[in-house]
Design a protein around this motif. Structure first.
Motif, PDB file in Angstrom:
ATOM      1  N   GLN A 374       7.798   6.842  -9.713  1.00  0.00           N
ATOM      2  CA  GLN A 374       9.243   6.824  -9.904  1.00  0.00           C
ATOM      3  C   GLN A 374       9.742   5.378  -9.980  1.00  0.00           C
ATOM      4  N   THR A 375      10.884   5.206 -10.633  1.00  0.00           N
ATOM      5  CA  THR A 375      11.373   3.857 -10.932  1.00  0.00           C
ATOM      6  C   THR A 375      11.703   3.040  -9.690  1.00  0.00           C
ATOM      7  N   GLU A 376      12.066   3.713  -8.588  1.00  0.00           N
ATOM      8  CA  GLU A 376      12.372   2.945  -7.380  1.00  0.00           C
ATOM      9  C   GLU A 376      11.187   2.098  -6.952  1.00  0.00           C
ATOM     10  N   PHE A 377       9.970   2.621  -7.188  1.00  0.00           N
ATOM     11  CA  PHE A 377       8.792   1.833  -6.844  1.00  0.00           C
ATOM     12  C   PHE A 377       8.345   0.945  -8.008  1.00  0.00           C
ATOM     13  N   THR A 378       8.335   1.476  -9.215  1.00  0.00           N
ATOM     14  CA  THR A 378       7.850   0.681 -10.351  1.00  0.00           C
ATOM     15  C   THR A 378       8.729  -0.538 -10.614  1.00  0.00           C
ATOM     16  N   ASP A 379       9.982  -0.509 -10.141  1.00  0.00           N
ATOM     17  CA  ASP A 379      10.874  -1.656 -10.300  1.00  0.00           C
ATOM     18  C   ASP A 379      10.856  -2.585  -9.087  1.00  0.00           C
ATOM     19  N   SER A 380      10.044  -2.278  -8.084  1.00  0.00           N
ATOM     20  CA  SER A 380      10.048  -3.052  -6.842  1.00  0.00           C
ATOM     21  C   SER A 380       9.112  -4.253  -6.929  1.00  0.00           C
ATOM     22  N   VAL A 381       9.316  -5.204  -6.032  1.00  0.00           N
ATOM     23  CA  VAL A 381       8.454  -6.381  -5.965  1.00  0.00           C
ATOM     24  C   VAL A 381       7.021  -5.976  -5.634  1.00  0.00           C
ATOM     25  N   GLN A 382       6.875  -5.039  -4.702  1.00  0.00           N
ATOM     26  CA  GLN A 382       5.535  -4.662  -4.250  1.00  0.00           C
ATOM     27  C   GLN A 382       4.734  -3.910  -5.312  1.00  0.00           C
ATOM     28  N   TYR A 383       5.387  -3.518  -6.375  1.00  0.00           N
ATOM     29  CA  TYR A 383       4.655  -2.899  -7.485  1.00  0.00           C
ATOM     30  C   TYR A 383       3.605  -3.859  -8.040  1.00  0.00           C
ATOM     31  N   GLY A 384       3.833  -5.152  -7.853  1.00  0.00           N
ATOM     32  CA  GLY A 384       2.902  -6.164  -8.354  1.00  0.00           C
ATOM     33  C   GLY A 384       1.553  -6.146  -7.670  1.00  0.00           C
ATOM     34  N   ILE A 385       1.436  -5.493  -6.515  1.00  0.00           N
ATOM     35  CA  ILE A 385       0.134  -5.411  -5.847  1.00  0.00           C
ATOM     36  C   ILE A 385      -0.368  -3.965  -5.816  1.00  0.00           C
ATOM     37  N   ARG A 386       0.085  -3.164  -6.764  1.00  0.00           N
ATOM     38  CA  ARG A 386      -0.246  -1.740  -6.763  1.00  0.00           C
ATOM     39  C   ARG A 386      -1.754  -1.471  -6.778  1.00  0.00           C
ATOM     40  N   GLU A 387      -2.526  -2.345  -7.447  1.00  0.00           N
ATOM     41  CA  GLU A 387      -3.963  -2.107  -7.522  1.00  0.00           C
ATOM     42  C   GLU A 387      -4.638  -2.252  -6.158  1.00  0.00           C
ATOM     43  N   GLN A 388      -4.001  -2.972  -5.243  1.00  0.00           N
ATOM     44  CA  GLN A 388      -4.576  -3.141  -3.913  1.00  0.00           C
ATOM     45  C   GLN A 388      -4.516  -1.836  -3.113  1.00  0.00           C
ATOM     46  N   ILE A 389      -3.640  -0.926  -3.515  1.00  0.00           N
ATOM     47  CA  ILE A 389      -3.501   0.346  -2.800  1.00  0.00           C
ATOM     48  C   ILE A 389      -4.825   1.090  -2.734  1.00  0.00           C
ATOM     49  N   ASP A 390      -5.594   1.028  -3.804  1.00  0.00           N
ATOM     50  CA  ASP A 390      -6.858   1.759  -3.854  1.00  0.00           C
ATOM     51  C   ASP A 390      -7.961   1.131  -3.012  1.00  0.00           C
ATOM     52  N   THR A 391      -7.708  -0.040  -2.458  1.00  0.00           N
ATOM     53  CA  THR A 391      -8.733  -0.737  -1.679  1.00  0.00           C
ATOM     54  C   THR A 391      -8.365  -0.854  -0.203  1.00  0.00           C
ATOM     55  N   LEU A 392      -7.313  -0.150   0.227  1.00  0.00           N
ATOM     56  CA  LEU A 392      -6.870  -0.266   1.612  1.00  0.00           C
ATOM     57  C   LEU A 392      -7.832   0.431   2.562  1.00  0.00           C
ATOM     58  N   HIS A 393      -7.978  -0.152   3.734  1.00  0.00           N
ATOM     59  CA  HIS A 393      -8.779   0.428   4.805  1.00  0.00           C
ATOM     60  C   HIS A 393      -7.891   0.604   6.029  1.00  0.00           C
ATOM     61  N   PHE A 394      -8.089   1.711   6.737  1.00  0.00           N
ATOM     62  CA  PHE A 394      -7.290   2.029   7.915  1.00  0.00           C
ATOM     63  C   PHE A 394      -8.208   2.171   9.123  1.00  0.00           C
ATOM     64  N   LEU A 395      -7.696   1.836  10.288  1.00  0.00           N
ATOM     65  CA  LEU A 395      -8.496   1.992  11.496  1.00  0.00           C
ATOM     66  C   LEU A 395      -8.755   3.466  11.771  1.00  0.00           C
ATOM     67  N   PRO A 396      -9.877   3.796  12.395  1.00  0.00           N
ATOM     68  CA  PRO A 396     -10.199   5.203  12.667  1.00  0.00           C
ATOM     69  C   PRO A 396      -9.261   5.798  13.717  1.00  0.00           C
ATOM     70  N   PRO A 397      -9.083   7.123  13.710  1.00  0.00           N
ATOM     71  CA  PRO A 397      -8.185   7.783  14.663  1.00  0.00           C
ATOM     72  C   PRO A 397      -8.815   7.881  16.047  1.00  0.00           C
ATOM     73  N   VAL A 398      -8.810   6.777  16.757  1.00  0.00           N
ATOM     74  CA  VAL A 398      -9.428   6.683  18.081  1.00  0.00           C
ATOM     75  C   VAL A 398      -8.347   6.448  19.128  1.00  0.00           C
ATOM     76  N   PRO A 399      -8.148   7.367  20.060  1.00  0.00           N
ATOM     77  CA  PRO A 399      -7.124   7.176  21.093  1.00  0.00           C
ATOM     78  C   PRO A 399      -7.341   5.888  21.888  1.00  0.00           C
ATOM     79  N   GLY A 400      -6.250   5.162  22.112  1.00  0.00           N
ATOM     80  CA  GLY A 400      -6.302   3.952  22.917  1.00  0.00           C
ATOM     81  C   GLY A 400      -6.808   2.718  22.215  1.00  0.00           C
ATOM     82  N   LEU A 401      -7.095   2.801  20.923  1.00  0.00           N
ATOM     83  CA  LEU A 401      -7.698   1.673  20.223  1.00  0.00           C
ATOM     84  C   LEU A 401      -6.759   0.467  20.181  1.00  0.00           C
ATOM     85  N   GLY A 402      -5.466   0.714  20.072  1.00  0.00           N
ATOM     86  CA  GLY A 402      -4.515  -0.395  20.048  1.00  0.00           C
ATOM     87  C   GLY A 402      -4.578  -1.240  21.305  1.00  0.00           C
TER      88      GLY A 402
END
Length: 447
Positions: A374-402
């Motif tokens: 949608q245009t709200e995202f395609t017109d945004s500044v962060q649209y410029g790093i859209r290809e990085q979305i496919d390379t994101l890594h998230f921490l595992p769902p481990v209680p207390g990890l923070g």
């Protein structure tokens, strides 16, 4: 500046702990039950059976808690107002507090029946709050709305599951990006943003020749550990075991990542001791040319008037990768015990997920694939790093990890970047400490 990951707010946004964690010492223990996960262990009317239809029960008011106190606040307020305009029988009592306070207050408030009915929290906090029976499963919501892993940015769907139940619906994904001073680049004759270690090194040398003595400041505190995690994944490493049994960043990949960070100081691209926030303030003041920081800084940079560009972080290691986190909507156990409140809360979550393109105004990236068209995202500044979305890594769902990460991994990164300890020694010591804490958490949380 707005720090979405585990910082405490200062100035216009969050500081160090507004985003990702709470202090060590068991803030989640206050007023909470034992360590047994709640998946499949409840027999409450409000849980399960959501039809996907808009709530049509008696008028009620939902307590909605979130930590959007920075530049993302106005965008969330607009979404809340729009939801209430479209749903006459649901009002929202919005309680917005700084993230650190949010995570500290939530367990005790929930246990006392004075917490939220619905709210937003970070993806890496879901498992802890699920284990402490603060939040309730929303599997029926996902099923009713037809939401599946394929509807979302890669890797963000899985960490919302704890003990086989889903506890969060992703609103966004956020990450770190490379910001660069356009005027400095022009002066140095740099026409494209660096994409790898070699081009970043060449850019820094050209910037120094153009009179920018220290073009790329390397922080030893926030967001240094987010940079380290990104580089660790780029070199093929993993920070923690998926089962929460040990820290695994003290390997060759971790040493390469941390050594590269210290190298930026040794090469003279960065001053020797860059304290918290200093590199970002310097960037806004035109003192350095390149900084890696969260996309939650976009609105602040827009307001500052600096002539900047944004790009994916360069691939320093063997493959593209970047740290990621996500704001997820949750329903509390408090709401789960009442069918009307549960269905109203799920109506709110479903609507917000569907309307999340507007959340691009907060500098975030919508989690749903369809919304990112949608245009709200395609017109945004962060649209410029859209290809990085496919390379994101998230921490595992481990209680207390923070609680584990702050006094261990972050200490290792700090000591090595400052040159106090070698990367190998810093990582080995703190991975050992982290693994001991993680073993204690396995016993505490019953997982």
């Amino acid at each position: 500046m707005h720090r979405s990951p585990l910082f405490v707010p200062t100035r216009s946004g969050l500081t160090r702990r507004g985003f990702l964690t709470v202090t060590a010492g068991g803030l989640f223990l206050a007023g909470c039950g034992g360590g047994e996960g709640v998946g499949g262990q409840r027999d409450q009317e409000g849980v399960g059976g959501f039809s996907g239809e808009a709530y049509d029960g008696p008028a009620l008011s939902l307590a909605y808690w979130n930590g959007f106190t920075g530049g993302d606040g106005p965008a969330m307020q607009q979404l809340v107002a729009s939801f209430m305009s479209a749903h006459d029988n649901i009002s929202l009592k919005n309680n917005t507090v700084e993230w650190a306070d949010f995570y500290q207050r939530l367990p005790a408030a929930a246990n006392a029946g004075k917490g939220p009915d619905v709210g937003a929290m970070h993806l890496d906090q879901l498992a802890t709050n699920a284990a402490r029976q603060v939040i309730a499963p929303v599997d029926d919501l996902a099923e009713a709305l037809g939401l599946a892993e394929s509807d979302f940015a890669p890797s963000v769907w899985g960490p919302g599951i704890y003990q086989d139940d889903r506890y969060g619906v992703p609103l966004d994904v956020h990450t770190i990006a490379m910001y660069y001073n356009q005027d400095h680049f022009t002066k140095a004759g740099i026409t494209e943003a660096p994409t790898d270690a070699a081009s970043l090194d060449e850019a820094c040398q050209a910037l120094q020749q153009a009179g920018i003595q220290n073009p790329f400041w390397m922080p030893n505190q926030w967001p240094a550990h987010l940079m380290f995690l990104s580089l660790l994944w780029q070199f093929g490493g993993e920070p923690y075991a998926e089962d929460g049994s040990e820290a695994t960043y003290d390997d060759e990949a971790g040493e390469q990542a941390l050594a590269w960070m210290r190298d930026q100081v040794d090469k003279g691209y960065s001053p020797d001791n860059v304290d918290i926030d200093t590199q970002y303030v310097a960037f806004k003041n035109g003192q350095n040319s390149i900084t890696w920081d969260g996309i939650w800084q976009i609105n602040d940079l827009q307001e500052s008037g600096i002539n900047y560009g944004i790009a994916q972080i360069p691939v320093i290691g063997d493959e593209a990768a970047a740290w990621g986190n996500s704001h997820n909507f949750f329903m509390s156990e408090q709401a789960a015990g009442d069918e009307n409140r549960a269905n109203a809360a799920k109506t709110f979550i479903g609507w917000m997920s569907d309307q999340s393109a507007s959340w691009s105004q907060a500098g975030m990236i919508p989690a749903r694939n369809s919304v990112r068209e949608q245009t709200e995202f395609t017109d945004s500044v962060q649209y410029g790093i859209r290809e990085q979305i496919d390379t994101l890594h998230f921490l595992p769902p481990v209680p207390g990890l923070g609680d584990v990460q702050i006094p261990t991994l972050e200490v290792a990164v700090n000591e090595a970047v400052l040159g106090k300890t070698s990367p190998a020694d810093a990582l080995s010591t703190q991975a050992g400490n982290a693994s001991k804490m993680m073993q204690e958490n396995l016993e505490k949380f019953g997982s």
